[in-house]
Motif scaffolding. Structure first.
Motif, PDB file in Angstrom:
ATOM      1  N   ARG A 169       0.804  -1.224   0.000  1.00  0.00           N
ATOM      2  CA  ARG A 169       0.000   0.000   0.000  1.00  0.00           C
ATOM      3  C   ARG A 169       0.834   1.271   0.000  1.00  0.00           C
ATOM      4  O   ARG A 169       0.491   2.262  -0.634  1.00  0.00           O
ATOM      5  CB  ARG A 169      -0.888  -0.025   1.256  1.00  0.00           C
ATOM      6  N   GLU A 170       1.949   1.229   0.726  1.00  0.00           N
ATOM      7  CA  GLU A 170       2.735   2.445   0.925  1.00  0.00           C
ATOM      8  C   GLU A 170       3.586   2.817  -0.278  1.00  0.00           C
ATOM      9  O   GLU A 170       3.995   3.970  -0.411  1.00  0.00           O
ATOM     10  CB  GLU A 170       3.677   2.247   2.128  1.00  0.00           C
ATOM     11  N   LEU A 171       3.895   1.858  -1.135  1.00  0.00           N
ATOM     12  CA  LEU A 171       4.917   2.100  -2.154  1.00  0.00           C
ATOM     13  C   LEU A 171       4.670   3.333  -3.030  1.00  0.00           C
ATOM     14  O   LEU A 171       5.591   4.133  -3.222  1.00  0.00           O
ATOM     15  CB  LEU A 171       5.128   0.849  -3.017  1.00  0.00           C
ATOM     16  N   PRO A 172       3.448   3.522  -3.572  1.00  0.00           N
ATOM     17  CA  PRO A 172       3.269   4.641  -4.504  1.00  0.00           C
ATOM     18  C   PRO A 172       3.743   5.977  -3.949  1.00  0.00           C
ATOM     19  O   PRO A 172       4.408   6.743  -4.646  1.00  0.00           O
ATOM     20  CB  PRO A 172       1.765   4.642  -4.767  1.00  0.00           C
ATOM     21  N   SER A 173       3.451   6.256  -2.667  1.00  0.00           N
ATOM     22  CA  SER A 173       3.758   7.576  -2.109  1.00  0.00           C
ATOM     23  C   SER A 173       5.210   7.725  -1.695  1.00  0.00           C
ATOM     24  O   SER A 173       5.609   8.795  -1.254  1.00  0.00           O
ATOM     25  CB  SER A 173       2.904   7.860  -0.875  1.00  0.00           C
ATOM     26  N   LEU A 174       5.988   6.656  -1.773  1.00  0.00           N
ATOM     27  CA  LEU A 174       7.379   6.750  -1.310  1.00  0.00           C
ATOM     28  C   LEU A 174       8.274   7.390  -2.344  1.00  0.00           C
ATOM     29  O   LEU A 174       9.453   7.590  -2.107  1.00  0.00           O
ATOM     30  CB  LEU A 174       7.919   5.355  -0.962  1.00  0.00           C
ATOM     31  N   SER A 175       7.726   7.656  -3.521  1.00  0.00           N
ATOM     32  CA  SER A 175       8.564   8.083  -4.624  1.00  0.00           C
ATOM     33  C   SER A 175       7.933   9.264  -5.341  1.00  0.00           C
ATOM     34  O   SER A 175       6.728   9.474  -5.291  1.00  0.00           O
ATOM     35  CB  SER A 175       8.712   6.895  -5.583  1.00  0.00           C
ATOM     36  N   ASP A 176       8.773  10.056  -5.986  1.00  0.00           N
ATOM     37  CA  ASP A 176       8.278  11.111  -6.859  1.00  0.00           C
ATOM     38  C   ASP A 176       8.826  10.818  -8.242  1.00  0.00           C
ATOM     39  O   ASP A 176      10.043  10.791  -8.409  1.00  0.00           O
ATOM     40  CB  ASP A 176       8.764  12.476  -6.357  1.00  0.00           C
ATOM     41  N   PRO A 177       8.038  10.569  -9.273  1.00  0.00           N
ATOM     42  CA  PRO A 177       6.578  10.609  -9.276  1.00  0.00           C
ATOM     43  C   PRO A 177       5.974   9.446  -8.485  1.00  0.00           C
ATOM     44  O   PRO A 177       6.624   8.419  -8.320  1.00  0.00           O
ATOM     45  CB  PRO A 177       6.244  10.448 -10.759  1.00  0.00           C
ATOM     46  N   ALA A 178       4.740   9.668  -8.014  1.00  0.00           N
ATOM     47  CA  ALA A 178       4.029   8.578  -7.358  1.00  0.00           C
ATOM     48  C   ALA A 178       3.945   7.409  -8.330  1.00  0.00           C
ATOM     49  O   ALA A 178       3.716   7.596  -9.530  1.00  0.00           O
ATOM     50  CB  ALA A 178       2.636   9.036  -6.943  1.00  0.00           C
ATOM     51  N   PRO A 202      13.873  25.874  19.393  1.00  0.00           N
ATOM     52  CA  PRO A 202      13.550  24.499  19.017  1.00  0.00           C
ATOM     53  C   PRO A 202      12.113  24.367  18.510  1.00  0.00           C
ATOM     54  O   PRO A 202      11.176  24.491  19.293  1.00  0.00           O
ATOM     55  CB  PRO A 202      13.732  23.725  20.320  1.00  0.00           C
ATOM     56  N   THR A 203      11.958  24.150  17.227  1.00  0.00           N
ATOM     57  CA  THR A 203      10.622  23.914  16.685  1.00  0.00           C
ATOM     58  C   THR A 203      10.391  22.415  16.579  1.00  0.00           C
ATOM     59  O   THR A 203      11.205  21.697  15.995  1.00  0.00           O
ATOM     60  CB  THR A 203      10.480  24.553  15.295  1.00  0.00           C
ATOM     61  N   ILE A 204       9.298  21.969  17.166  1.00  0.00           N
ATOM     62  CA  ILE A 204       8.976  20.542  17.130  1.00  0.00           C
ATOM     63  C   ILE A 204       7.640  20.354  16.433  1.00  0.00           C
ATOM     64  O   ILE A 204       6.640  20.976  16.801  1.00  0.00           O
ATOM     65  CB  ILE A 204       8.923  19.955  18.558  1.00  0.00           C
ATOM     66  N   LEU A 205       7.632  19.554  15.398  1.00  0.00           N
ATOM     67  CA  LEU A 205       6.389  19.189  14.721  1.00  0.00           C
ATOM     68  C   LEU A 205       6.168  17.701  14.941  1.00  0.00           C
ATOM     69  O   LEU A 205       7.086  16.958  15.271  1.00  0.00           O
ATOM     70  CB  LEU A 205       6.482  19.479  13.220  1.00  0.00           C
ATOM     71  N   ARG A 206       4.924  17.281  14.740  1.00  0.00           N
ATOM     72  CA  ARG A 206       4.628  15.850  14.855  1.00  0.00           C
ATOM     73  C   ARG A 206       3.956  15.380  13.578  1.00  0.00           C
ATOM     74  O   ARG A 206       3.241  16.122  12.926  1.00  0.00           O
ATOM     75  CB  ARG A 206       3.742  15.579  16.065  1.00  0.00           C
ATOM     76  N   SER A 207       4.216  14.153  13.236  1.00  0.00           N
ATOM     77  CA  SER A 207       3.713  13.624  11.970  1.00  0.00           C
ATOM     78  C   SER A 207       3.343  12.165  12.154  1.00  0.00           C
ATOM     79  O   SER A 207       3.903  11.462  13.007  1.00  0.00           O
ATOM     80  CB  SER A 207       4.820  13.754  10.911  1.00  0.00           C
ATOM     81  N   GLY A 208       2.412  11.677  11.357  1.00  0.00           N
ATOM     82  CA  GLY A 208       2.148  10.250  11.302  1.00  0.00           C
ATOM     83  C   GLY A 208       3.341   9.529  10.682  1.00  0.00           C
ATOM     84  O   GLY A 208       4.305  10.164  10.232  1.00  0.00           O
ATOM     85  N   THR A 209       3.261   8.211  10.636  1.00  0.00           N
ATOM     86  CA  THR A 209       4.415   7.424  10.197  1.00  0.00           C
ATOM     87  C   THR A 209       4.399   7.133   8.699  1.00  0.00           C
ATOM     88  O   THR A 209       5.386   6.649   8.169  1.00  0.00           O
ATOM     89  CB  THR A 209       4.435   6.072  10.926  1.00  0.00           C
ATOM     90  N   THR A 210       3.311   7.444   8.020  1.00  0.00           N
ATOM     91  CA  THR A 210       3.202   7.032   6.625  1.00  0.00           C
ATOM     92  C   THR A 210       3.839   8.040   5.676  1.00  0.00           C
ATOM     93  O   THR A 210       4.094   9.190   6.033  1.00  0.00           O
ATOM     94  CB  THR A 210       1.721   6.892   6.216  1.00  0.00           C
ATOM     95  N   ALA A 211       4.034   7.591   4.422  1.00  0.00           N
ATOM     96  CA  ALA A 211       4.549   8.485   3.391  1.00  0.00           C
ATOM     97  C   ALA A 211       3.575   9.635   3.166  1.00  0.00           C
ATOM     98  O   ALA A 211       3.990  10.783   2.971  1.00  0.00           O
ATOM     99  CB  ALA A 211       4.775   7.707   2.097  1.00  0.00           C
ATOM    100  N   ALA A 212       2.283   9.333   3.218  1.00  0.00           N
ATOM    101  CA  ALA A 212       1.283  10.385   3.021  1.00  0.00           C
ATOM    102  C   ALA A 212       1.404  11.455   4.107  1.00  0.00           C
ATOM    103  O   ALA A 212       1.294  12.659   3.837  1.00  0.00           O
ATOM    104  CB  ALA A 212      -0.121   9.780   3.016  1.00  0.00           C
ATOM    105  N   ALA A 213       1.661  11.021   5.338  1.00  0.00           N
ATOM    106  CA  ALA A 213       1.842  11.981   6.426  1.00  0.00           C
ATOM    107  C   ALA A 213       3.077  12.841   6.176  1.00  0.00           C
ATOM    108  O   ALA A 213       3.070  14.050   6.467  1.00  0.00           O
ATOM    109  CB  ALA A 213       1.965  11.241   7.762  1.00  0.00           C
ATOM    110  N   GLY A 214       4.123  12.236   5.624  1.00  0.00           N
ATOM    111  CA  GLY A 214       5.327  12.998   5.291  1.00  0.00           C
ATOM    112  C   GLY A 214       5.059  14.037   4.213  1.00  0.00           C
ATOM    113  O   GLY A 214       5.585  15.154   4.251  1.00  0.00           O
ATOM    114  N   ARG A 215       4.224  13.670   3.245  1.00  0.00           N
ATOM    115  CA  ARG A 215       3.859  14.625   2.186  1.00  0.00           C
ATOM    116  C   ARG A 215       3.081  15.805   2.763  1.00  0.00           C
ATOM    117  O   ARG A 215       3.313  16.958   2.405  1.00  0.00           O
ATOM    118  CB  ARG A 215       3.012  13.929   1.121  1.00  0.00           C
ATOM    119  N   GLU A 216       2.164  15.495   3.651  1.00  0.00           N
ATOM    120  CA  GLU A 216       1.350  16.542   4.271  1.00  0.00           C
ATOM    121  C   GLU A 216       2.250  17.485   5.076  1.00  0.00           C
ATOM    122  O   GLU A 216       2.074  18.702   5.088  1.00  0.00           O
ATOM    123  CB  GLU A 216       0.299  15.864   5.166  1.00  0.00           C
TER     124      GLU A 216
END
Lengths: 338, 338
Positions: free
Chosen positions: A279-288, B215-229
């Motif tokens: 599930r995660e693979l598409p978003s790990l790369s640019d382009p998706a 020190p700026t601290i942000l929090r994020s989910g663990t997924t690639a989508a969370a990293g994109r956001e």
């Protein structure tokens, strides 16, 4: 101490039905199950695992055998495991991951301890020595994968024929005529006749023939570094290739990164289509990445359900083959004008 | 049947020494061990797990408890597991992965079955309900991680203080003054006081103060989508930030992909430094990532060695804290001229 009879009385069902829920031995209608679980909660009924194991001679523990020390668990392999473990929990079993090697010696030692009721085999080879060990021990087992002739065994697997057909059809429709399949390195002794590689290569040969294409098959290691090395081989040995189907996730990310680093545009210059992707693979790369999505979650569930049926002495579950599904994102497009 | 005495006679050692090797209870010098293993092979001595378990009341099975159904196993978590499993095998034990949830109920059920000699706890929370369950059951256990006060427990962990200090020093030397630490989302009930997030945030506060930085601290989910956001949040809320330290691997890949997609150059415009990264991470991305490399393989090994010592009734092994090591690749560089 609260008994199953108490639960049955309160829920207004038979003791047998309570037992099906408690022991996960037969499916029970959802509303009945809810009523029984509510009665168990109301009465404080605790399933005592030891007592249950003594009574039934079953431990309700299942093991997934995966050769994790021989090669890393991939994200797609983990999808099988987490889905299988969740399904086992839902059916009142525990699933543990056994990192035993492919050669069956450790497996033999472990099943000799009588701790598990059944085994799910992952990373199945066409001629898999673990099958004979499980049969000799009369240990219930199910394959996630297939031996050369899996007919005698309970098994679920990816439908590689249908997967390759859909992948090739997608690329062919876009206009690609020079396709490469990147299968896995089979020099590792445990992988010489690893089913997914053998079946995908055969399916690609057959599909390419049907389309009148020349089937080029390359092999690569599973790591990102191997994928990067592959980019060089492609440019050097196969400069006319416009689309790559690739079986290993980390290798696909390495390939995409290295293609970009060396100035190839994806998908403008070359399309990349990972097969059996999590599930995660598409978003790990640019382009998706456009992917053939692994049916790992479905197969993990079906594998455990089949195994539990088998352990419970039910009728032998039929084999299940499920193809990967095409999920289109941004790494496939028409080939460049020649 | 070949006995340990036969092996001892042939190898020219005491029965006790053979037993240390067979049961993995004490370290034995490499050449002695080799001689004993050769004698076992020559004589066809088979370690019988059941007999051994009956004799010693030990099963030689260890479990790593990981809440894999609550959140996905990351690549760096897998490094702990595979190293721990390999170490267990070397010491004549088996390690299985138990995907039990963080809340201790399932763990209680499983250890009640008496199948394992000891438990390794992963994903330790500051106030971890699983510890009380293990103590009450008198089950030997070791933590890979730390509770708020881990003094009473056998534990190994990442040295987050030293890790953050080295990461900040690297970025500060390059000239960065506006740094962000991206820690994990703690809204998941099982992660509210997850040690690595809490300790890294505290270490960053202290280190930033020592350098006179905000020190700026942000929090994020663990997924690639969370990293994109996260990339969007950075651009919108913190446009002056020039360097990001980030704790989750998939999120770091999503962040890098999205930064590139939106036209930010890495490392020209912004440096990215993943923390607690597995071996594969740097090559999965273009540019190759500078990382703080996880000591997972060392900690997996030390955790199992400590646990086996404890199970065998040896003296309590001292805690071990190991920092991540800086491995420089291409995602960190001086900040752009302001």
């Amino acid at each position: 101490m609260v008994t199953m009879r108490d639960v049955a009385d309160r829920a207004g069902v038979s003791i047998a039905t309570v037992s099906f829920v408690v022991n996960g031995t037969k499916p029970v209608a959802a509303d009945t199950r809810t009523r029984i679980e509510q009665a168990m909660a109301d009465l404080g009924f605790r399933r005592n695992a030891v007592a249950r194991a003594l009574a039934s001679r079953r431990t309700h523990i299942l093991a997934m055998a995966y050769p994790a020390l021989d090669h890393d668990l991939s994200s797609s392999a983990l999808e099988f495991f987490t889905s299988a473990a969740a399904t086992a929990a839902r059916l009142d079993h525990h699933l543990v991951l056994w990192p035993v090697s492919n050669d069956a010696a450790e497996l033999k030692e472990l099943i000799g301890e009588g701790l598990v009721d059944g085994v799910l085999l992952m990373e199945v080879q066409l001629d898999d020595p673990r099958v004979a060990v499980l049969e000799a021990a009369r240990m219930p087992f199910a394959l996630i994968g297939r031996t050369a002739d899996p007919t005698p065994y309970v098994h679920v697997d990816i439908d590689f024929d249908a997967t390759i057909r859909e992948a090739v059809a997608h690329l062919h429709e876009l206009g690609h005529r020079r396709l490469v399949l990147v299968s896995g390195d089979r020099s590792d002794p445990g992988m010489i006749d690893y089913g997914p590689y053998v079946r995908s290569e055969a399916a690609f040969q057959a599909t390419a023939e049907a389309y009148g294409l020349e089937p080029t098959i390359l092999r690569s290691g599973t790591t990102a570094a191997a994928g990067r090395e592959l980019a060089g081989r492609l440019a050097h040995d196969h400069p006319d290739v416009t689309a790559v189907m690739i079986m290993r996730e980390y290798a696909s990310l390495g390939l995409v990164s290295e293609l970009r680093r060396t100035g190839r545009d994806i998908p403008g210059d070359i399309s990349v289509l990972p097969l059996v992707a999590s599930r995660e693979l598409p978003s790990l790369s640019d382009p998706a990445l456009t992917i053939m999505r692994s049916p790992g979650p479905e197969l993990g569930r079906l594998g455990v359900e089949s195994l539990i049926t088998l352990v419970a002495g039910g009728s032998v579950p039929p084999p299940q083959l499920i193809p990967c599904r095409l999920e289109i994102a941004s790494s496939t497009a028409p080939p460049p004008e020649s």
